[in-house]
Design a protein around this motif. Sequence first.
Motif, PDB file in Angstrom:
ATOM      1  N   VAL A  27       0.535  -1.146  -0.230  1.00  0.00           N
ATOM      2  CA  VAL A  27       0.344  -0.211  -0.080  1.00  0.00           C
ATOM      3  C   VAL A  27       1.267   1.225  -0.275  1.00  0.00           C
ATOM      4  CG1 VAL A  27      -0.083   0.403   2.462  1.00  0.00           C
ATOM      5  CG2 VAL A  27      -2.082   1.669   0.772  1.00  0.00           C
ATOM      6  N   ALA A  34       5.499   4.720   1.719  1.00  0.00           N
ATOM      7  CA  ALA A  34       4.614   2.919   2.196  1.00  0.00           C
ATOM      8  C   ALA A  34       4.352   3.049   3.555  1.00  0.00           C
ATOM      9  CB  ALA A  34       6.334   2.874   1.946  1.00  0.00           C
ATOM     10  N   GLY A  38       5.492   5.098  11.043  1.00  0.00           N
ATOM     11  CA  GLY A  38       6.279   4.644  10.577  1.00  0.00           C
ATOM     12  C   GLY A  38       5.407   3.056  10.419  1.00  0.00           C
ATOM     13  N   THR A  68       9.401  -5.928   8.878  1.00  0.00           N
ATOM     14  CA  THR A  68       8.360  -5.698   8.683  1.00  0.00           C
ATOM     15  C   THR A  68       7.340  -6.487  10.021  1.00  0.00           C
ATOM     16  OG1 THR A  68       7.821  -5.245   6.381  1.00  0.00           O
ATOM     17  CG2 THR A  68       5.806  -6.668   7.150  1.00  0.00           C
ATOM     18  N   GLU A  72       5.786  -4.411  12.984  1.00  0.00           N
ATOM     19  CA  GLU A  72       4.165  -4.209  12.631  1.00  0.00           C
ATOM     20  C   GLU A  72       3.762  -4.899  13.587  1.00  0.00           C
ATOM     21  OE1 GLU A  72       2.087  -3.225  10.467  1.00  0.00           O
ATOM     22  OE2 GLU A  72       3.679  -2.117   8.652  1.00  0.00           O
ATOM     23  N   SER A 102      15.663 -13.889   7.483  1.00  0.00           N
ATOM     24  CA  SER A 102      16.030 -12.632   8.433  1.00  0.00           C
ATOM     25  C   SER A 102      17.909 -13.287   8.900  1.00  0.00           C
ATOM     26  CB  SER A 102      15.409 -13.117   9.843  1.00  0.00           C
ATOM     27  OG  SER A 102      16.489 -12.748  10.718  1.00  0.00           O
ATOM     28  N   GLY A 103      18.374 -12.478   8.291  1.00  0.00           N
ATOM     29  CA  GLY A 103      19.498 -13.072   8.286  1.00  0.00           C
ATOM     30  C   GLY A 103      20.210 -12.925   9.541  1.00  0.00           C
ATOM     31  N   GLY A 173       9.343  -6.203   3.831  1.00  0.00           N
ATOM     32  CA  GLY A 173       8.841  -4.490   3.798  1.00  0.00           C
ATOM     33  C   GLY A 173       9.357  -4.240   2.233  1.00  0.00           C
ATOM     34  N   HIS A 175      13.031  -3.287   1.845  1.00  0.00           N
ATOM     35  CA  HIS A 175      14.406  -3.943   1.794  1.00  0.00           C
ATOM     36  C   HIS A 175      13.941  -5.458   1.184  1.00  0.00           C
ATOM     37  CE1 HIS A 175      15.501  -0.302   4.081  1.00  0.00           C
ATOM     38  NE2 HIS A 175      16.139  -1.106   3.388  1.00  0.00           N
ATOM     39  N   SER A 179      15.346  -6.328  -2.625  1.00  0.00           N
ATOM     40  CA  SER A 179      15.892  -7.449  -2.635  1.00  0.00           C
ATOM     41  C   SER A 179      16.067  -8.810  -3.647  1.00  0.00           C
ATOM     42  CB  SER A 179      16.106  -8.089  -1.619  1.00  0.00           C
ATOM     43  OG  SER A 179      16.892  -8.234  -0.363  1.00  0.00           O
TER      44      SER A 179
HETATM   45  N1  NAP Z   1       3.699   0.170   2.534  1.00  0.00           N
HETATM   46  C1  NAP Z   1       3.275  -1.333   3.134  1.00  0.00           C
HETATM   47  O1  NAP Z   1       2.474  -2.068   1.835  1.00  0.00           O
HETATM   48  C2  NAP Z   1       3.991  -2.059   3.567  1.00  0.00           C
HETATM   49  C3  NAP Z   1       4.652  -3.081   4.373  1.00  0.00           C
HETATM   50  C4  NAP Z   1       5.304  -4.134   4.867  1.00  0.00           C
HETATM   51  C5  NAP Z   1       5.843  -3.115   5.625  1.00  0.00           C
HETATM   52  N2  NAP Z   1       6.205  -2.062   5.373  1.00  0.00           N
HETATM   53  C6  NAP Z   1       6.553  -0.847   6.229  1.00  0.00           C
HETATM   54  O2  NAP Z   1       8.541  -0.569   6.152  1.00  0.00           O
HETATM   55  C7  NAP Z   1       8.912  -1.026   6.596  1.00  0.00           C
HETATM   56  C8  NAP Z   1       9.595  -1.877   7.171  1.00  0.00           C
HETATM   57  O3  NAP Z   1      10.987  -2.411   5.891  1.00  0.00           O
HETATM   58  P1  NAP Z   1      12.199  -2.813   6.146  1.00  0.00           P
HETATM   59  O4  NAP Z   1      12.275  -2.678   4.926  1.00  0.00           O
HETATM   60  O5  NAP Z   1      12.567  -2.847   7.546  1.00  0.00           O
HETATM   61  O6  NAP Z   1      11.419  -3.958   6.091  1.00  0.00           O
HETATM   62  P2  NAP Z   1      12.065  -5.777   5.745  1.00  0.00           P
HETATM   63  O7  NAP Z   1      12.056  -5.023   4.163  1.00  0.00           O
HETATM   64  O8  NAP Z   1      10.521  -6.058   5.563  1.00  0.00           O
HETATM   65  O9  NAP Z   1      12.376  -6.469   6.373  1.00  0.00           O
HETATM   66  C9  NAP Z   1      14.438  -6.113   6.565  1.00  0.00           C
HETATM   67  C10 NAP Z   1      15.084  -7.124   6.799  1.00  0.00           C
HETATM   68  O10 NAP Z   1      14.944  -8.394   6.002  1.00  0.00           O
HETATM   69  C11 NAP Z   1      15.733  -9.266   6.443  1.00  0.00           C
HETATM   70  N3  NAP Z   1      16.447  -9.460   5.308  1.00  0.00           N
HETATM   71  C12 NAP Z   1      17.657 -10.473   5.032  1.00  0.00           C
HETATM   72  N4  NAP Z   1      17.782 -10.547   4.618  1.00  0.00           N
HETATM   73  C13 NAP Z   1      17.359 -10.194   3.342  1.00  0.00           C
HETATM   74  C14 NAP Z   1      17.790 -10.085   1.547  1.00  0.00           C
HETATM   75  N5  NAP Z   1      17.797 -11.084   1.004  1.00  0.00           N
HETATM   76  N6  NAP Z   1      16.657  -9.354   1.161  1.00  0.00           N
HETATM   77  C15 NAP Z   1      16.159  -8.690   2.236  1.00  0.00           C
HETATM   78  N7  NAP Z   1      16.050  -8.719   3.472  1.00  0.00           N
HETATM   79  C16 NAP Z   1      16.755  -9.399   3.823  1.00  0.00           C
HETATM   80  C17 NAP Z   1      17.134  -8.633   7.129  1.00  0.00           C
HETATM   81  O11 NAP Z   1      16.456  -8.713   8.451  1.00  0.00           O
HETATM   82  P3  NAP Z   1      18.157  -8.814   9.332  1.00  0.00           P
HETATM   83  O12 NAP Z   1      18.002  -7.969  10.056  1.00  0.00           O
HETATM   84  O13 NAP Z   1      17.506  -9.743  10.128  1.00  0.00           O
HETATM   85  O14 NAP Z   1      19.300 -10.263   9.015  1.00  0.00           O
HETATM   86  C18 NAP Z   1      16.871  -6.738   6.853  1.00  0.00           C
HETATM   87  O15 NAP Z   1      16.987  -6.209   7.968  1.00  0.00           O
HETATM   88  C19 NAP Z   1       7.757  -0.570   8.396  1.00  0.00           C
HETATM   89  O16 NAP Z   1       7.563   0.552   8.953  1.00  0.00           O
HETATM   90  C20 NAP Z   1       6.841  -1.153   7.451  1.00  0.00           C
HETATM   91  O17 NAP Z   1       5.307  -0.758   8.601  1.00  0.00           O
HETATM   92  C21 NAP Z   1       5.029  -0.722   4.640  1.00  0.00           C
END
Ligand code: NAP
Length: 235
Positions: A27, A34, A38, A68, A72, A102-103, A173, A175, A179
Amino acid sequence: MNPTRDQLFAAYALDDRRTPRVRMNFVSSADGAATLHGRSGELGGRTDRALMEVLRAQADVILVGAGTVRVEGYGGVAPQEEDAAWRRAHGLSPAPRLAVVSGELNLAPGDAVFADAPVPPIVVTRASAPAARRAELESVAEVLVCGDATVDLVAMTHAFTAQGMPQVLCEGGPHLFGSLLDAGLVDELCLTVAPHVVGGGAGRIVQGAAEAQHDLALRGVLRDDDGFVFLRYAR
Ligand SMILES: NC(=O)c1ccc[n+]([C@@H]2O[C@H](COP(=O)([O-])OP(=O)(O)OC[C@H]3O[C@@H](n4cnc5c(N)ncnc54)[C@H](OP(=O)(O)O)[C@@H]3O)[C@@H](O)[C@H]2O)c1
């Protein structure tokens, strides 16, 4: 008119369940944020929540990044009875599996994502993840090791398919989206555009990916009475 549940199922139907697919559900505000305060939850609306259930009902795996889950406060993923019935009628298990990428494994066995799960989730990690944390999580989750220094997302999708779970719904989320995009794994984007402009410093739905033009085909457009627009894109 708000789209009904049946209309949502029809608009987001999967034509072939055997072909592996990664579908993204995100969304965004009208100005591209996004998150609001937060989190993504405040951006969504009632149809967005209904759509999330419909997409979950069709999935074999719900995939989320550890970020996420932490922000969340993800709990267990248990479908409503009518969605569980839809799954049974379509030859699927009563609930999709939840998989967390999660790494670092900064997740605790007591977290709601494990404690409230009807079926133990899958934790997708790398061989070099901290061993003690991995051992802890093995008591509450199936730990799937993909890659050595980083989590290999291509190997992950192959492992899901090998386990009979080719239909992946990624709920975030940004990130993880980045990826998956870099790995060439994004097949569909289900994007809700919320009728809000929020300003601030929120990031976009894709973070960390290399700049490139990934072309998408528009497969469907719905709207609801609250001014939300629901876009279905396919690669
Ligand atoms: N707008 C929307 O639809 C939406 C949807 C979901 C989330 N969100 C928001 O996004 C925010 C979180 O974002 P985010 O980007 O930090 O979260 P994310 O993408 O859910 O998580 C990133 C984490 O995933 C793990 N990971 C391990 N290997 C990975 C790889 N190859 N590629 C990517 N990630 C890997 C890592 O965790 P480790 O540190 O444990 O290794 C990394 O820190 C929150 O505020 C949430 O509310 C928005």
